[in-house]
Design a protein around this motif. Structure first.
Motif, PDB file in Angstrom:
ATOM      1  N   UNK A 267      -0.342  -0.403   3.560  1.00  0.00           N
ATOM      2  CA  UNK A 267       0.168  -0.747   2.233  1.00  0.00           C
ATOM      3  C   UNK A 267      -0.873  -1.473   1.391  1.00  0.00           C
ATOM      4  N   UNK A 268      -0.740  -1.345   0.062  1.00  0.00           N
ATOM      5  CA  UNK A 268      -1.572  -2.116  -0.858  1.00  0.00           C
ATOM      6  C   UNK A 268      -1.343  -3.606  -0.656  1.00  0.00           C
ATOM      7  N   UNK A 269      -2.402  -4.380  -0.895  1.00  0.00           N
ATOM      8  CA  UNK A 269      -2.247  -5.826  -0.979  1.00  0.00           C
ATOM      9  C   UNK A 269      -1.686  -6.163  -2.360  1.00  0.00           C
ATOM     10  N   UNK A 270      -0.777  -7.141  -2.429  1.00  0.00           N
ATOM     11  CA  UNK A 270      -0.135  -7.516  -3.682  1.00  0.00           C
ATOM     12  C   UNK A 270      -0.460  -8.961  -4.018  1.00  0.00           C
ATOM     13  N   UNK A 271      -0.806  -9.214  -5.275  1.00  0.00           N
ATOM     14  CA  UNK A 271      -1.010 -10.574  -5.766  1.00  0.00           C
ATOM     15  C   UNK A 271       0.058 -10.856  -6.816  1.00  0.00           C
ATOM     16  N   UNK A 272       0.802 -11.943  -6.638  1.00  0.00           N
ATOM     17  CA  UNK A 272       1.908 -12.271  -7.537  1.00  0.00           C
ATOM     18  C   UNK A 272       1.608 -13.568  -8.293  1.00  0.00           C
TER      19      UNK A 272
ATOM     20  N   UNK B 159       2.599  -6.862   2.276  1.00  0.00           N
ATOM     21  CA  UNK B 159       3.610  -5.893   1.859  1.00  0.00           C
ATOM     22  C   UNK B 159       4.584  -6.639   0.943  1.00  0.00           C
ATOM     23  N   UNK B 160       5.583  -5.934   0.399  1.00  0.00           N
ATOM     24  CA  UNK B 160       6.575  -6.604  -0.428  1.00  0.00           C
ATOM     25  C   UNK B 160       7.352  -7.651   0.365  1.00  0.00           C
ATOM     26  N   UNK B 161       7.410  -7.499   1.667  1.00  0.00           N
ATOM     27  CA  UNK B 161       8.250  -8.369   2.494  1.00  0.00           C
ATOM     28  C   UNK B 161       7.487  -9.391   3.323  1.00  0.00           C
ATOM     29  N   UNK B 162       6.162  -9.411   3.257  1.00  0.00           N
ATOM     30  CA  UNK B 162       5.417 -10.332   4.117  1.00  0.00           C
ATOM     31  C   UNK B 162       4.208 -10.910   3.391  1.00  0.00           C
ATOM     32  N   UNK B 163       3.989 -12.226   3.567  1.00  0.00           N
ATOM     33  CA  UNK B 163       2.856 -12.904   2.955  1.00  0.00           C
ATOM     34  C   UNK B 163       1.587 -12.654   3.754  1.00  0.00           C
ATOM     35  N   UNK B 164       0.469 -12.681   3.050  1.00  0.00           N
ATOM     36  CA  UNK B 164      -0.834 -12.612   3.714  1.00  0.00           C
ATOM     37  C   UNK B 164      -1.288 -14.027   4.079  1.00  0.00           C
ATOM     38  N   UNK B 165      -2.255 -14.114   4.983  1.00  0.00           N
ATOM     39  CA  UNK B 165      -2.759 -15.405   5.455  1.00  0.00           C
ATOM     40  C   UNK B 165      -4.274 -15.448   5.337  1.00  0.00           C
ATOM     41  N   UNK B 166      -4.794 -16.649   5.095  1.00  0.00           N
ATOM     42  CA  UNK B 166      -6.234 -16.896   5.074  1.00  0.00           C
ATOM     43  C   UNK B 166      -6.603 -17.742   6.283  1.00  0.00           C
ATOM     44  N   UNK B 167      -7.892 -18.092   6.378  1.00  0.00           N
ATOM     45  CA  UNK B 167      -8.389 -18.968   7.451  1.00  0.00           C
ATOM     46  C   UNK B 167      -7.981 -18.456   8.829  1.00  0.00           C
ATOM     47  N   UNK B 168      -8.283 -17.192   9.065  1.00  0.00           N
ATOM     48  CA  UNK B 168      -8.003 -16.556  10.361  1.00  0.00           C
ATOM     49  C   UNK B 168      -6.525 -16.632  10.720  1.00  0.00           C
ATOM     50  N   UNK B 169      -5.689 -16.409   9.712  1.00  0.00           N
ATOM     51  CA  UNK B 169      -4.249 -16.316   9.953  1.00  0.00           C
ATOM     52  C   UNK B 169      -3.515 -17.627  10.071  1.00  0.00           C
TER      53      UNK B 169
END
Length: 219
Positions: A89-94, A131-141
């Motif tokens: 899926x595309x990454x989404x920025x809100x 995805x629309x239902x899950x946040x992304x993480x930085x700093x190795x998750x």
């Protein structure tokens, strides 16, 4: 769709020069909503080839005088970014902007058309999602990519205000967000900006004695 929008704008332009009665706006409030498109313009990741997407906003306005208004707005918008991997899926920025500002409205004689400019400050809540239902993480998750930072905006547009208090507006706006956050090693470690175009509708209603009936002689 383009033809419908063109006919809509043409009809508003005809009404603008039809000698329609103006409304005394001082002391009136208005509530409205708008829909449009937004695009992130800057930032190492946020400004890198975003796909413009929808932005929805709600607004409340208090008209101190016929020319000057205080404006409170909030909304939600997003952009998409190609993941670069087939089947992913595309990454989404809100972004959720919550702002307070001022607007200066010009009153063209014997016209319901009001060009206007505005500026303001606010808080901008940003997020990045896998995805629309899950946040992304930085700093190795270890750090969820959601954060809130201050920012400001400049805008200009036109508004058609009818004698019954109904109004239609079209605006262009530029937002600058001081979004750099040392907690993140990607996405959140950068300032960003975005532009938006929107079309909206609102209704002006009397809050004090200043909001009188329609009058063709109002300045």
């Amino acid at each position: 769709m383009k033809h419908v929008f063109g006919l809509f704008v043409s009809a508003l332009l005809v009404l603008s020069v039809s000698g329609a009665e103006a409304v005394e706006l001082a002391g009136r409030g208005s509530i409205g909503g708008s829909a449009g498109m937004m695009r992130f313009l800057s930032g190492e990741q946020l400004g890198e080839s975003p796909k413009p997407r929808f932005m929805l906003q709600a607004s409340f306005k208090y008209n101190v005088t016929d020319a000057w208004s205080a404006v409170v707005e909030t909304g939600w918008g997003w952009n998409a970014y190609d993941s670069g991997t087939e089947g992913v899926d595309d990454t989404l920025a809100t972004v959720i902007p919550t702002t307070i500002g001022v607007q200066y409205r010009m009153n063209l004689e014997e016209s319901i058309l009001h060009p206007n400019v505005g500026a303001g400050i606010g808080l901008y809540s940003l997020g990045v999602k896998d995805t629309f239902n899950s946040w992304a993480y930085a700093n190795q998750g270890t750090q969820k990519l959601t954060w809130t930072k201050p920012g400001m905006y400049l805008r200009g547009g036109v508004e058609w205000i009818f004698s019954n208090g109904a109004a239609v507006n079209m605006d262009l706006a530029w937002h600058m967000i001081l979004s750099n956050d040392d907690r993140f090693d990607r996405w959140g470690n950068q300032n960003t900006s975005f532009a938006q175009f929107r079309v909206g509708a609102s209704y002006y209603f009397a809050l004090t004695g200043g909001g009188g009936d329609a009058s063709p002689d109002d300045e």
